[in-house]
Design an enzyme around this catalytic site. Structure first.
Site, PDB file in Angstrom:
ATOM      1  N   LYS A   1       0.681  -1.371   0.063  1.00  0.00           N
ATOM      2  CA  LYS A   1      -0.083  -0.061  -0.182  1.00  0.00           C
ATOM      3  C   LYS A   1       0.797   1.196  -0.224  1.00  0.00           C
ATOM      4  CE  LYS A   1      -3.857  -2.174   2.245  1.00  0.00           C
ATOM      5  NZ  LYS A   1      -4.811  -2.430   3.451  1.00  0.00           N
TER       6      LYS A   1
ATOM      7  N   GLN B   1      -4.611  -1.220   9.541  1.00  0.00           N
ATOM      8  CA  GLN B   1      -4.526  -2.457   9.057  1.00  0.00           C
ATOM      9  C   GLN B   1      -5.325  -3.779   9.904  1.00  0.00           C
ATOM     10  OE1 GLN B   1      -3.756  -3.200   5.851  1.00  0.00           O
ATOM     11  NE2 GLN B   1      -4.065  -5.220   6.005  1.00  0.00           N
TER      12      GLN B   1
ATOM     13  N   ASP C   1     -10.720   3.459   4.366  1.00  0.00           N
ATOM     14  CA  ASP C   1     -11.228   1.926   4.210  1.00  0.00           C
ATOM     15  C   ASP C   1     -12.819   1.759   4.132  1.00  0.00           C
ATOM     16  OD1 ASP C   1      -9.262   0.095   3.972  1.00  0.00           O
ATOM     17  OD2 ASP C   1      -8.741   0.236   6.161  1.00  0.00           O
TER      18      ASP C   1
HETATM   19  N1  GUN Z   1      -7.180  -6.446   6.194  1.00  0.00           N
HETATM   20  C1  GUN Z   1      -7.925  -7.270   4.946  1.00  0.00           C
HETATM   21  N2  GUN Z   1      -8.324  -6.222   4.049  1.00  0.00           N
HETATM   22  C2  GUN Z   1      -8.098  -5.024   4.564  1.00  0.00           C
HETATM   23  C3  GUN Z   1      -8.499  -3.757   4.108  1.00  0.00           C
HETATM   24  O1  GUN Z   1      -9.071  -3.757   3.052  1.00  0.00           O
HETATM   25  N3  GUN Z   1      -8.270  -2.788   4.747  1.00  0.00           N
HETATM   26  C4  GUN Z   1      -7.787  -3.086   5.972  1.00  0.00           C
HETATM   27  N4  GUN Z   1      -7.446  -1.947   6.891  1.00  0.00           N
HETATM   28  N5  GUN Z   1      -7.427  -3.924   6.393  1.00  0.00           N
HETATM   29  C5  GUN Z   1      -7.610  -5.074   5.903  1.00  0.00           C
END
Ligand code: GUN
Length: 279
Positions: A49, A92, A115
């Site tokens: 990311k 995350q 998110d």
């Molecule tokens: N863990 C798995 N998928 C995601 C996501 O799209 N965003 C975040 N913050 N954590 C995740």
């Protein structure tokens, strides 16, 4: 002929468009990424990311903690919420079990919730108000649209009821006039239900669960799963090779939904800054 829904290429295109748009903004968007614990997969996702953000011109700041208390993490989020230079905040998931994930997600300023996991934004999605939308379902919709523009009247089955994927996915399909059924681990006769689906979204978390005889001829199949096999290879929740010929369109794993999730995070970050500028 089956259409391969190439998320790798579509994500590249999205990133190129975002990079152009960012150049026209008065300043670079800024994304704060928080990673707690030592889950190796999460560390890889966060690294990807950050790298993708930098490549399109988003400033990315990562906060990595082996351990942090609930109150310290809440204090960090409060600081990032108050910082006018920060446009997006991402925590995350999953968080270590000693932290209260719901409380943490609710602490994020909904305007910076790139998110789309904040209850306010999930609620807005439910009532059809504009709001940041969770990255994976948003990316899935773009992949579906590579195969078909107008989804009106199609039967969609979403397997998986998580807040991250299944629930927002069902809402997005509903918004586009699909007849949506949500399936999950307790659903009876899952193969039979799947055979009714013009659009099948699999977010199960178990390798190659969806078999060829679950697929309706000409279905659009979106595979959200990323599973690592014993031989080290990645595979999805759909038995891709067996299902391929029956589908009108299908996403591969890797290079399907995964790259789109990251591209949509970047898009949500840019949109967060754009909303701020337009206020
Ligand atoms: N863990 C798995 N998928 C995601 C996501 O799209 N965003 C975040 N913050 N954590 C995740």
């Amino acid at each position: 002929m089956t259409l391969l829904l190439n998320g790798f290429e579509l994500a590249k295109q999205c990133r190129a468009e975002l990079a152009e748009k960012i150049k026209s903004l008065s300043r670079a968007p800024k994304l704060a990424v928080i990673l707690v614990g030592n889950d190796p997969a999460s560390a890889v996702y966060v690294g990807n990311k950050e790298k993708a953000a930098k490549e399109v011109g988003i400033e990315s700041v990562a906060y990595r903690f082996e351990e942090i208390s609930q109150s310290e993490l809440l204090a960090l989020i409060a600081r990032l919420n108050a910082d006018n230079g920060v446009d997006g905040i991402l925590v995350q998931l999953p968080l270590p079990r000693d932290l209260n994930e719901k409380e943490i997600l609710q602490a994020i300023d909904p305007a910076k919730d790139v998110d789309g996991f904040h209850p306010l934004n999930l609620g807005k999605l439910l009532i059809g108000e504009p709001a940041p939308v969770a990255c994976t379902p948003k990316g899935c919709m773009k992949l579906i649209h590579l195969a078909k523009q107008d989804l009106t009247g199609l039967r969609a089955v979403v397997i998986g009821r998580s807040v991250i994927v299944g629930k927002p996915m069902a809402q997005l399909l509903l918004k586009e006039n699909c007849t949506v059924t949500m399936a999950h681990s307790k659903t009876e006769n899952l193969p039979e239900l799947c055979r009714t689906a013009d659009i099948l979204v699999a977010a199960i978390g178990k390798p190659k669960t969806v078999k060829a005889d679950w697929i309706k001829n000409g279905a659009i199949v979106i595979d959200v799963g990323i599973n690592r096999l014993e031989n080290g290879k990645l595979c999805g929740d759909v038995d891709f090779d067996a299902c391929f010929d029956k589908c009108a369109a299908i996403t591969p794993v890797p290079k399907g939904v995964g790259p789109m999730t990251i591209a949509m995070l970047l898009e949500n970050t840019v949109e967060a800054l754009e909303r701020k500028i337009s206020l």
